[in-house]
Design a protein around this motif. Structure first.
Motif, PDB file in Angstrom:
ATOM      1  N   LEU A   1       0.817  -1.146   0.086  1.00 36.41           N
ATOM      2  CA  LEU A   1       0.149   0.102   0.177  1.00 36.41           C
ATOM      3  C   LEU A   1       0.780   1.314  -0.109  1.00 36.41           C
ATOM      4  CD1 LEU A   1      -2.812  -1.103   2.483  1.00 36.41           C
ATOM      5  CD2 LEU A   1      -3.101  -0.884   0.144  1.00 36.41           C
ATOM      6  N   SER A   2       0.589   2.214  -0.782  1.00 35.55           N
ATOM      7  CA  SER A   2       1.189   3.546  -0.766  1.00 35.55           C
ATOM      8  C   SER A   2       0.797   4.397   0.835  1.00 35.55           C
ATOM      9  CB  SER A   2       1.231   4.364  -1.870  1.00 35.55           C
ATOM     10  OG  SER A   2      -0.516   4.525  -1.982  1.00 35.55           O
ATOM     11  N   GLU A   3       1.675   5.239   0.870  1.00 40.70           N
ATOM     12  CA  GLU A   3       1.710   5.920   2.290  1.00 40.70           C
ATOM     13  C   GLU A   3       0.479   6.525   2.521  1.00 40.70           C
ATOM     14  OE1 GLU A   3       4.653   9.053   4.753  1.00 40.70           O
ATOM     15  OE2 GLU A   3       5.089   8.476   2.682  1.00 40.70           O
ATOM     16  N   SER A   4      -0.190   7.160   1.170  1.00 39.60           N
ATOM     17  CA  SER A   4      -1.653   7.968   1.722  1.00 39.60           C
ATOM     18  C   SER A   4      -2.546   7.029   2.317  1.00 39.60           C
ATOM     19  CB  SER A   4      -2.028   8.400   0.228  1.00 39.60           C
ATOM     20  OG  SER A   4      -2.336   7.050  -0.325  1.00 39.60           O
ATOM     21  N   TYR A   5      -2.529   5.718   2.168  1.00 46.17           N
ATOM     22  CA  TYR A   5      -3.492   4.834   2.692  1.00 46.17           C
ATOM     23  C   TYR A   5      -3.021   4.436   4.294  1.00 46.17           C
ATOM     24  CZ  TYR A   5      -5.431   3.495  -1.790  1.00 46.17           C
ATOM     25  OH  TYR A   5      -5.724   3.695  -2.957  1.00 46.17           O
ATOM     26  N   TYR A   6      -1.762   4.497   4.541  1.00 38.24           N
ATOM     27  CA  TYR A   6      -1.490   4.439   5.921  1.00 38.24           C
ATOM     28  C   TYR A   6      -1.958   5.633   6.673  1.00 38.24           C
ATOM     29  CZ  TYR A   6       1.894   0.988   4.195  1.00 38.24           C
ATOM     30  OH  TYR A   6       2.389  -0.022   3.638  1.00 38.24           O
ATOM     31  N   ASN A   7      -1.701   6.906   6.281  1.00 39.64           N
ATOM     32  CA  ASN A   7      -2.117   8.094   6.634  1.00 39.64           C
ATOM     33  C   ASN A   7      -3.734   8.271   6.887  1.00 39.64           C
ATOM     34  OD1 ASN A   7       0.596   8.671   6.991  1.00 39.64           O
ATOM     35  ND2 ASN A   7       0.578   9.908   5.011  1.00 39.64           N
ATOM     36  N   GLU A   8      -4.168   7.959   5.806  1.00 41.80           N
ATOM     37  CA  GLU A   8      -5.922   8.082   5.849  1.00 41.80           C
ATOM     38  C   GLU A   8      -6.575   7.149   6.919  1.00 41.80           C
ATOM     39  OE1 GLU A   8      -9.709   7.893   2.970  1.00 41.80           O
ATOM     40  OE2 GLU A   8      -7.625   7.642   1.960  1.00 41.80           O
ATOM     41  N   TYR A   9      -6.105   5.913   6.907  1.00 42.61           N
ATOM     42  CA  TYR A   9      -6.828   4.930   7.929  1.00 42.61           C
ATOM     43  C   TYR A   9      -6.035   4.647   9.156  1.00 42.61           C
ATOM     44  CZ  TYR A   9      -9.747   4.465   3.999  1.00 42.61           C
ATOM     45  OH  TYR A   9     -10.797   4.502   2.960  1.00 42.61           O
ATOM     46  N   ASN A  10      -5.009   5.530   9.416  1.00 40.76           N
ATOM     47  CA  ASN A  10      -4.128   5.427  10.634  1.00 40.76           C
ATOM     48  C   ASN A  10      -3.474   3.931  10.779  1.00 40.76           C
ATOM     49  OD1 ASN A  10      -2.925   6.150  13.098  1.00 40.76           O
ATOM     50  ND2 ASN A  10      -4.779   5.604  14.163  1.00 40.76           N
ATOM     51  N   ILE A  11      -2.892   3.412   9.781  1.00 43.05           N
ATOM     52  CA  ILE A  11      -2.191   1.999   9.782  1.00 43.05           C
ATOM     53  C   ILE A  11      -0.617   2.220   9.944  1.00 43.05           C
ATOM     54  CG2 ILE A  11      -1.833   0.059   8.284  1.00 43.05           C
ATOM     55  CD1 ILE A  11      -4.095   0.920   6.452  1.00 43.05           C
ATOM     56  N   GLU A  12      -0.294   1.270  11.015  1.00 40.18           N
ATOM     57  CA  GLU A  12       1.107   1.297  11.213  1.00 40.18           C
ATOM     58  C   GLU A  12       1.703   0.574  10.339  1.00 40.18           C
ATOM     59  OE1 GLU A  12       4.789   1.270  14.624  1.00 40.18           O
ATOM     60  OE2 GLU A  12       2.602   1.525  15.253  1.00 40.18           O
ATOM     61  N   MET A  13       2.913   0.916   9.609  1.00 35.27           N
ATOM     62  CA  MET A  13       3.432   0.129   8.780  1.00 35.27           C
ATOM     63  C   MET A  13       4.873  -0.456   9.276  1.00 35.27           C
ATOM     64  SD  MET A  13       6.216  -0.061   6.217  1.00 35.27           S
ATOM     65  CE  MET A  13       6.494   1.099   5.247  1.00 35.27           C
ATOM     66  N   VAL A  14       5.150  -1.731   9.264  1.00 39.66           N
ATOM     67  CA  VAL A  14       6.361  -2.408   9.656  1.00 39.66           C
ATOM     68  C   VAL A  14       7.450  -2.806   8.710  1.00 39.66           C
ATOM     69  CG1 VAL A  14       7.241  -3.772  11.497  1.00 39.66           C
ATOM     70  CG2 VAL A  14       5.201  -3.045  11.740  1.00 39.66           C
ATOM     71  N   PRO A  15       8.317  -2.036   8.590  1.00 42.01           N
ATOM     72  CA  PRO A  15       9.120  -2.502   7.255  1.00 42.01           C
ATOM     73  C   PRO A  15       9.928  -3.672   7.426  1.00 42.01           C
ATOM     74  CG  PRO A  15      10.159  -0.862   8.250  1.00 42.01           C
ATOM     75  CD  PRO A  15       8.980  -1.184   8.997  1.00 42.01           C
ATOM     76  N   LEU A  16      10.106  -4.340   6.424  1.00 46.19           N
ATOM     77  CA  LEU A  16      10.812  -5.504   6.055  1.00 46.19           C
ATOM     78  C   LEU A  16      12.455  -4.980   5.619  1.00 46.19           C
ATOM     79  CD1 LEU A  16       7.940  -7.004   5.839  1.00 46.19           C
ATOM     80  CD2 LEU A  16       9.338  -8.988   4.793  1.00 46.19           C
ATOM     81  N   THR A  17      13.114  -5.652   5.369  1.00 46.97           N
ATOM     82  CA  THR A  17      14.478  -4.959   5.007  1.00 46.97           C
ATOM     83  C   THR A  17      14.817  -5.488   3.502  1.00 46.97           C
ATOM     84  OG1 THR A  17      15.311  -5.158   7.264  1.00 46.97           O
ATOM     85  CG2 THR A  17      16.770  -5.084   5.818  1.00 46.97           C
TER      86      THR A  17
END
Length: 286
Positions: free
Chosen positions: A13-29
């Protein structure tokens, strides 16, 4: 109290969705040129695809136990209810690591409302499960409702995809060297799907002209009620072909709601540039 949704970067998902729906993204490496990058934060997919086109072989690794422990502990301390929807356990060890850290944190905070769910999904198929859960959370749904809905979406999410070059899949151990060589030689395009979280070859199509038509036939065979759901398409730095597939879907099924995203750096490092993936629910929930 509202439920917080967590996802990892393999949901694409792009960052806009994380922001709009208050999702915390945990990054892989992502590992490239002997350096490590947090997927989606320190490195973008285009960088990985360009490197692969130039003959480089990026590697990936799962989220570390310490990262999960830190995140889960912070939510446990504030008694915030969280649901972490994880990338398929058949494609990464991230889910297993998260479950381990959930149990460890609960030794200190036994009543912590932490829930870790294996979606058995990948890329935008996984992203759509996360998005639906986050919309429910934003509307005040209970933990039980969100978990049940996510479990349903995960079970019914179809992944139909193709790769531009079998060599990349070979490097990831998905096909034999001979099959990759012969496939490339004969211009064979594989269609793969995800079965219970695993990548499974479905068919081989000779030539790319027939490819999208066959993907739509499979969509018609497996799915229903397309106008009442979001259809997902992800691509390995090939927006033009993704939009071509989207136009064909709109024309054939009358669909309006299509989400197009680039395949992220982690999955892209294994699938390669030119990947096109199609996601839909075989039977949407009522």
């Amino acid at each position: 109290m509202n439920v917080k949704i967590l996802a990892d970067s393999a949901c694409d998902l792009s960052e806009s969705y994380y922001n709009e729906y208050n999702i915390e993204m945990v990054p892989l490496t992502v590992h490239l040129d002997e350096k490590e990058y947090a997927d989606g934060i320190e490195i973008q997919p285009k960088t990985v695809y360009e490197a692969m086109r130039n003959g480089k072989g990026p590697k990936t690794s799962q989220v570390t136990p310490q990262a999960f422990k830190t995140i889960f502990t912070s939510y446990a301390e504030s008694n915030q209810a969280i649901i972490y929807l994880a990338f398929s356990s058949e494609l990464s060890g991230t889910y297993q690591t998260a479950k381990m850290m959930e149990q460890e944190v609960k030794e200190t905070y036994p009543n912590a409302p932490i829930h870790v769910i294996d979606t058995k999904c990948a890329s935008i198929g996984y992203g759509l499960v996360v998005l639906n859960a986050a919309k429910k959370a934003k509307n005040g749904a209970t933990i039980e409702d969100i978990i049940n809905s996510a479990a349903y979406d995960s079970t019914h999410m179809e992944h139909i995809f193709t790769v531009d070059d079998l060599e990349y899949i070979y490097r990831g151990g998905r096909v034999s060297k001979t099959a990759a060589f012969v496939g490339s030689l004969l211009k064979i395009k594989p269609i793969l799907h995800v079965d219970n979280g695993k990548l499974v070859p479905l068919e081989k199509i000779r030539g790319s002209k027939r490819l999208f038509h066959r993907m739509l036939e499979i969509m018609e065979e497996r799915g229903t009620d397309f106008t009442n759901q979001t259809i997902g398409i992800s691509h390995g730095d090939d927006l033009e072909r993704a939009e071509q597939l989207a136009a064909m879907i709109k024309e054939k099924f009358g669909v309006e709601d299509i989400l197009i995203e680039m395949v992220g750096a982690v999955i892209g490092a294994h699938a390669g540039p030119g990947t096109i993936a199609l996601f839909f629910l075989d039977k949407p929930a009522d």
